[in-house]
Scaffold this motif. Structure first.
Motif, PDB file in Angstrom:
ATOM      1  N   ALA A   1      20.153  59.451  80.852  1.00 29.89           N
ATOM      2  CA  ALA A   1      20.784  57.922  80.296  1.00 29.89           C
ATOM      3  C   ALA A   1      21.343  58.188  78.778  1.00 29.89           C
ATOM      4  N   GLU A   2      20.725  59.129  77.809  1.00 27.36           N
ATOM      5  CA  GLU A   2      20.811  59.754  76.995  1.00 27.36           C
ATOM      6  C   GLU A   2      22.248  59.331  77.213  1.00 27.36           C
ATOM      7  N   LEU A   3      23.190  60.667  78.119  1.00 24.46           N
ATOM      8  CA  LEU A   3      24.331  61.184  77.858  1.00 24.46           C
ATOM      9  C   LEU A   3      25.072  60.232  78.970  1.00 24.46           C
ATOM     10  N   LYS A   4      24.531  59.769  79.516  1.00 19.68           N
ATOM     11  CA  LYS A   4      25.408  57.839  80.030  1.00 19.68           C
ATOM     12  C   LYS A   4      25.538  56.722  78.656  1.00 19.68           C
ATOM     13  N   ALA A   5      24.809  56.864  77.821  1.00 23.31           N
ATOM     14  CA  ALA A   5      25.768  56.055  76.524  1.00 23.31           C
ATOM     15  C   ALA A   5      25.856  56.764  75.557  1.00 23.31           C
ATOM     16  N   ALA A   6      26.535  57.840  75.498  1.00 21.19           N
ATOM     17  CA  ALA A   6      27.089  58.544  75.047  1.00 21.19           C
ATOM     18  C   ALA A   6      28.874  59.051  75.386  1.00 21.19           C
ATOM     19  N   LEU A   7      28.429  58.067  76.567  1.00 20.66           N
ATOM     20  CA  LEU A   7      30.399  58.349  77.135  1.00 20.66           C
ATOM     21  C   LEU A   7      31.403  57.791  75.957  1.00 20.66           C
ATOM     22  N   LEU A   8      32.431  58.059  76.328  1.00 18.75           N
ATOM     23  CA  LEU A   8      33.349  57.475  75.629  1.00 18.75           C
ATOM     24  C   LEU A   8      33.429  56.583  76.363  1.00 18.75           C
ATOM     25  N   PRO A   9      33.060  55.538  74.569  1.00 13.87           N
ATOM     26  CA  PRO A   9      34.231  54.146  75.134  1.00 13.87           C
ATOM     27  C   PRO A   9      34.827  53.644  76.139  1.00 13.87           C
ATOM     28  N   ALA A  10      35.961  53.090  76.359  1.00 16.19           N
ATOM     29  CA  ALA A  10      36.483  52.455  77.316  1.00 16.19           C
ATOM     30  C   ALA A  10      37.984  51.945  76.338  1.00 16.19           C
ATOM     31  N   LYS A  11      36.969  51.788  74.986  1.00 15.64           N
ATOM     32  CA  LYS A  11      38.323  50.718  74.272  1.00 15.64           C
ATOM     33  C   LYS A  11      38.553  51.681  73.617  1.00 15.64           C
ATOM     34  N   ALA A  12      38.924  52.922  73.679  1.00 17.82           N
ATOM     35  CA  ALA A  12      38.847  54.618  72.735  1.00 17.82           C
ATOM     36  C   ALA A  12      39.660  55.445  73.438  1.00 17.82           C
ATOM     37  N   ILE A  13      40.397  54.483  74.662  1.00 16.10           N
ATOM     38  CA  ILE A  13      41.442  55.235  75.401  1.00 16.10           C
ATOM     39  C   ILE A  13      42.760  54.089  75.666  1.00 16.10           C
ATOM     40  N   GLY A  14      42.067  52.737  75.370  1.00 15.48           N
ATOM     41  CA  GLY A  14      43.005  51.267  74.951  1.00 15.48           C
ATOM     42  C   GLY A  14      42.429  50.773  75.275  1.00 15.48           C
ATOM     43  N   ALA A  15      43.807  49.937  74.234  1.00 15.61           N
ATOM     44  CA  ALA A  15      42.959  48.371  74.084  1.00 15.61           C
ATOM     45  C   ALA A  15      42.485  47.360  75.617  1.00 15.61           C
ATOM     46  N   ARG A  16      42.876  47.446  76.424  1.00 16.60           N
ATOM     47  CA  ARG A  16      43.291  47.068  77.652  1.00 16.60           C
ATOM     48  C   ARG A  16      41.951  47.826  78.853  1.00 16.60           C
ATOM     49  N   ALA A  17      41.557  49.120  77.868  1.00 18.29           N
ATOM     50  CA  ALA A  17      40.755  50.509  79.052  1.00 18.29           C
ATOM     51  C   ALA A  17      39.457  49.253  79.056  1.00 18.29           C
ATOM     52  N   ARG A  18      39.386  49.879  81.027  1.00 17.23           N
ATOM     53  CA  ARG A  18      38.399  50.270  81.587  1.00 17.23           C
ATOM     54  C   ARG A  18      37.354  51.029  82.251  1.00 17.23           C
ATOM     55  N   ALA A  19      36.023  50.851  82.359  1.00 11.84           N
ATOM     56  CA  ALA A  19      35.205  52.320  83.088  1.00 11.84           C
ATOM     57  C   ALA A  19      35.333  52.009  84.374  1.00 11.84           C
ATOM     58  N   TYR A  20      35.262  52.347  85.758  1.00  8.95           N
ATOM     59  CA  TYR A  20      35.045  52.881  86.749  1.00  8.95           C
ATOM     60  C   TYR A  20      34.331  53.666  86.709  1.00  8.95           C
ATOM     61  N   ASP A  21      33.130  53.750  88.116  1.00 11.20           N
ATOM     62  CA  ASP A  21      32.658  55.058  88.420  1.00 11.20           C
ATOM     63  C   ASP A  21      32.066  55.215  87.508  1.00 11.20           C
ATOM     64  N   VAL A  22      30.797  54.729  86.907  1.00 13.35           N
ATOM     65  CA  VAL A  22      30.348  55.249  85.542  1.00 13.35           C
ATOM     66  C   VAL A  22      28.860  55.777  87.020  1.00 13.35           C
ATOM     67  N   MET A  23      28.533  56.761  86.409  1.00 17.01           N
ATOM     68  CA  MET A  23      27.227  57.786  87.227  1.00 17.01           C
ATOM     69  C   MET A  23      27.011  58.472  86.464  1.00 17.01           C
TER      70      MET A  23
END
Length: 242
Positions: free
Chosen positions: A53-75
């Motif tokens: 859970a701590e690692l999942k919360a520390a994943l890079l937010p999609a917005k850090a990649i691009g304004a319209r970016a979205r995250a998929y397949d979060v595991m």
């Protein structure tokens, strides 16, 4: 080539951690000594292992990649020991290193960020990030084993449905990106489907006992910039100064 990669990594880290202050500001406020990737001036519990859970919360937010970016397949969950590289088990010189690598497992989290919503095919831009937690000693050992594998097995034969293909592997260190970091470059040859294929880039960074692995496929610049941002995120979220 190696100098360019090291310089690029150092520049990215400086930009992301705010080390590029002007001269006037530096005179009134002395520059902070370079910190390790742990982000707390080298003071990090070497035995700390974070939860899924701590690692999942520390994943890079999609917005850090691009304004319209979205995250998929979060595991999140137990790490995949086979992640990265090819069929290392087919290379006899790297057999021992490969077996040791498979035993180094721990809590993990991963996701794939796509800059453009709805672009879910591999040929579209993407950034895959995974975080793996273990002790700092184990994480350092894992980085070294990957370096050994790339050196011992620069060419790996992989069976496919059509015909065997050959993977070419090169690993080089990335100074200043983290406590330790490797840029792995792989390229496939053999078979009509792989003629003229571009190399794939993967970066693995050790941040204390957390391993940050990032790839944007054939986009080297996006791989490097995303890896630097992901490492900075882990420093602030998991290794805050006390």
């Amino acid at each position: 080539m190696r100098g360019r990669v090291a310089g690029c990594a150092a520049l990215l880290l400086a930009l992301l951690t705010g080390c590029g202050d002007g001269g006037a500001k530096a005179e009134t406020k002395p520059a902070r000594p370079p910190a390790t990737a742990a982000g707390v001036d080298g003071d990090v519990d070497p035995g700390k292992v974070f939860t899924d859970a701590e690692l999942k919360a520390a994943l890079l937010p999609a917005k850090a990649i691009g304004a319209r970016a979205r995250a998929y397949d979060v595991m999140s969950g137990p790490s995949n020991p086979y992640q990265g590289g090819g069929d290392w088990g087919s290379c006899e010189p790297g057999k021992e290193a490969h077996e040791q690598l498979l035993r180094l497992r721990g809590p993990s989290a991963s996701h794939t960020v796509r800059p453009f919503p709805g672009a879910v095919e591999d040929e579209h831009p993407y950034v895959h990030e995974s975080l793996l937690s273990m002790t700092a000693e184990q994480a350092g050992r894992r980085i070294e084993l990957r370096r050994q594998l790339n050196k011992a097995c620069p060419r790996v034969t992989v069976d496919t449905d059509a015909a065997p293909v050959e993977e070419h592997h090169v690993a080089e260190r990335l100074p200043d990106l983290g406590d330790e970091a490797l840029l792995e470059t792989s390229r496939i040859e053999g078979g009509d489907g792989y003629d003229g294929s571009l190399p794939r880039y993967d970066v693995e960074v050790r941040v204390g006992g957390v391993l940050v692995r990032v790839s944007a496929g054939t986009d080297k610049d996006l791989t490097l910039t995303s890896a630097a941002r992901a490492a900075a995120r882990v420093r602030t979220e998991l290794h805050r100064a006390g």
